[in-house]
Design a protein around this motif. Structure first.
Motif, PDB file in Angstrom:
ATOM      1  N   TYR A  42      -5.043  15.059   3.629  1.00 54.61           N
ATOM      2  CA  TYR A  42      -6.437  14.825   3.264  1.00 54.61           C
ATOM      3  C   TYR A  42      -7.275  15.602   4.267  1.00 54.61           C
ATOM      4  O   TYR A  42      -7.051  15.526   5.463  1.00 54.61           O
ATOM      5  CB  TYR A  42      -6.769  13.335   3.320  1.00 54.61           C
ATOM      6  N   ARG A  46      -5.592   7.975   2.417  1.00 56.17           N
ATOM      7  CA  ARG A  46      -6.970   8.058   1.910  1.00 56.17           C
ATOM      8  C   ARG A  46      -7.881   7.078   2.657  1.00 56.17           C
ATOM      9  O   ARG A  46      -9.017   7.405   2.996  1.00 56.17           O
ATOM     10  CB  ARG A  46      -7.011   7.788   0.421  1.00 56.17           C
ATOM     11  N   GLN A  47      -7.377   5.886   2.935  1.00 60.25           N
ATOM     12  CA  GLN A  47      -8.170   4.893   3.644  1.00 60.25           C
ATOM     13  C   GLN A  47      -8.485   5.350   5.065  1.00 60.25           C
ATOM     14  O   GLN A  47      -9.620   5.275   5.527  1.00 60.25           O
ATOM     15  CB  GLN A  47      -7.434   3.553   3.673  1.00 60.25           C
ATOM     16  N   LYS A  48      -7.486   5.857   5.781  1.00 61.37           N
ATOM     17  CA  LYS A  48      -7.695   6.321   7.158  1.00 61.37           C
ATOM     18  C   LYS A  48      -8.614   7.543   7.195  1.00 61.37           C
ATOM     19  O   LYS A  48      -9.491   7.641   8.052  1.00 61.37           O
ATOM     20  CB  LYS A  48      -6.361   6.631   7.822  1.00 61.37           C
ATOM     21  N   GLN A  62     -16.389   8.451   7.410  1.00 58.53           N
ATOM     22  CA  GLN A  62     -17.505   7.522   7.627  1.00 58.53           C
ATOM     23  C   GLN A  62     -17.927   7.484   9.080  1.00 58.53           C
ATOM     24  O   GLN A  62     -19.117   7.448   9.391  1.00 58.53           O
ATOM     25  CB  GLN A  62     -17.121   6.120   7.157  1.00 58.53           C
ATOM     26  N   GLY A  82     -10.876   8.263   4.979  1.00 63.05           N
ATOM     27  CA  GLY A  82     -12.216   7.759   4.663  1.00 63.05           C
ATOM     28  C   GLY A  82     -12.890   7.150   5.873  1.00 63.05           C
ATOM     29  O   GLY A  82     -14.098   7.312   6.081  1.00 63.05           O
ATOM     30  N   GLN A  83     -12.116   6.468   6.719  1.00 60.70           N
ATOM     31  CA  GLN A  83     -12.672   5.911   7.950  1.00 60.70           C
ATOM     32  C   GLN A  83     -13.126   7.025   8.890  1.00 60.70           C
ATOM     33  O   GLN A  83     -14.172   6.916   9.526  1.00 60.70           O
ATOM     34  CB  GLN A  83     -11.640   5.017   8.644  1.00 60.70           C
ATOM     35  N   GLN A 139       0.852  -1.176   0.000  1.00 58.14           N
ATOM     36  CA  GLN A 139       0.000   0.000   0.000  1.00 58.14           C
ATOM     37  C   GLN A 139       0.889   1.226   0.000  1.00 58.14           C
ATOM     38  O   GLN A 139       1.762   1.368   0.853  1.00 58.14           O
ATOM     39  CB  GLN A 139      -0.899   0.027   1.229  1.00 58.14           C
ATOM     40  N   ARG A 181      -2.439   5.830  -0.454  1.00 59.84           N
ATOM     41  CA  ARG A 181      -3.586   4.941  -0.265  1.00 59.84           C
ATOM     42  C   ARG A 181      -3.899   4.768   1.213  1.00 59.84           C
ATOM     43  O   ARG A 181      -5.051   4.748   1.619  1.00 59.84           O
ATOM     44  CB  ARG A 181      -3.319   3.585  -0.916  1.00 59.84           C
ATOM     45  N   GLN A 182      -2.876   4.632   2.042  1.00 58.33           N
ATOM     46  CA  GLN A 182      -3.079   4.504   3.479  1.00 58.33           C
ATOM     47  C   GLN A 182      -3.773   5.745   4.038  1.00 58.33           C
ATOM     48  O   GLN A 182      -4.713   5.632   4.828  1.00 58.33           O
ATOM     49  CB  GLN A 182      -1.747   4.312   4.200  1.00 58.33           C
TER      50      GLN A 182
END
Length: 153
Positions: free
Chosen positions: A137, A31-33, A39, A35-36, A24, A28-29
Motif C-alpha cells: 500500500y 490497509r488499516q495500518k 490519517q 490508513g492510520q 482479519q 485488511r491489516q
C-alpha cells in the motif's frame, strides 16, 4: 443429556462465530495500518497550520518518530510517535523521485516534513506486510497539500 448436547452445540457455534468476526486478512491489516499512517500525516499537516510550526516524521529501517521543530532543532514527540503503527510493517521511502536508504538508527532529522503553511514535501511511502510480499500500500504526497494512498502489486 439433551440440554447438555444443546449447550455444547451452542458453545461450538459461538466459538466459530467469534473466530469469523475477529479474523482479519493480511490485506485488511495492511490497509488499516496504511490508513492510520495516512490519517496521522494529514493530522500532522493540520497541526502544523494550527500551531504555526513544522512537524515531521523520521524513519529508520525498523521504527518511526514524530518530531516538531523548535528553534534551533527538531524535538521528538513521544506521545505522537506511539500512534504510528510500525509492528509487522516494513517500508520503503522515496523522496523527490529518489529511493531513500534508511539507517537503523535515528539521526534527529525528519524525512517527511509538514510546514506551517500546510505543505508537505513530496514523498512515496510503500508499506508492506511480511505475509504479503507481492502487495503493498502506497501513501504519497504528489502535490504539496494532498496526501493520498492506494494499492500496488
Amino acid at each position: 443429556m439433551e440440554v447438555l448436547l444443546v449447550i455444547v452445540i451452542i458453545g461450538i457455534m459461538s466459538a466459530v462465530g467469534v473466530g469469523l468476526v475477529n479474523s482479519q486478512s493480511p490485506e485488511r491489516q495492511l490497509r488499516q495500518k496504511a490508513g492510520q499512517w495516512q490519517q496521522m500525516l494529514t493530522y500532522l499537516c493540520q497541526q502544523a497550520v494550527l500551531n504555526n510550526r513544522a512537524y515531521g516524521v523520521e524513519l529508520t529501517s525498523v521504527a518511526a518518530s514524530v518530531m516538531v521543530f523548535e528553534q534551533p532543532e527538531w524535538r521528538v514527540l513521544s506521545q505522537w510517535t506511539q500512534t504510528l503503527p510500525t509492528e509487522q510493517l516494513t517500508w520503503q521511502l522515496t523522496l523527490a523521485g529518489r529511493p531513500m536508504p534508511l539507517s537503523p538508527e535515528f539521526e534527529a532529522l525528519p524525512h517527511l516534513v509538514c510546514y506551517s503553511d500546510g505543505q508537505i514535501n513530496p514523498f512515496k511511502l510503500q508499506l508492506q506486510l511480511a505475509q504479503l510480499p507481492d502487495l503493498y500500500y502506497e501513501v504519497r504526497a504528489e502535490t504539496p497539500w494532498e496526501i493520498t494512498g492506494g494499492w500496488h502489486e
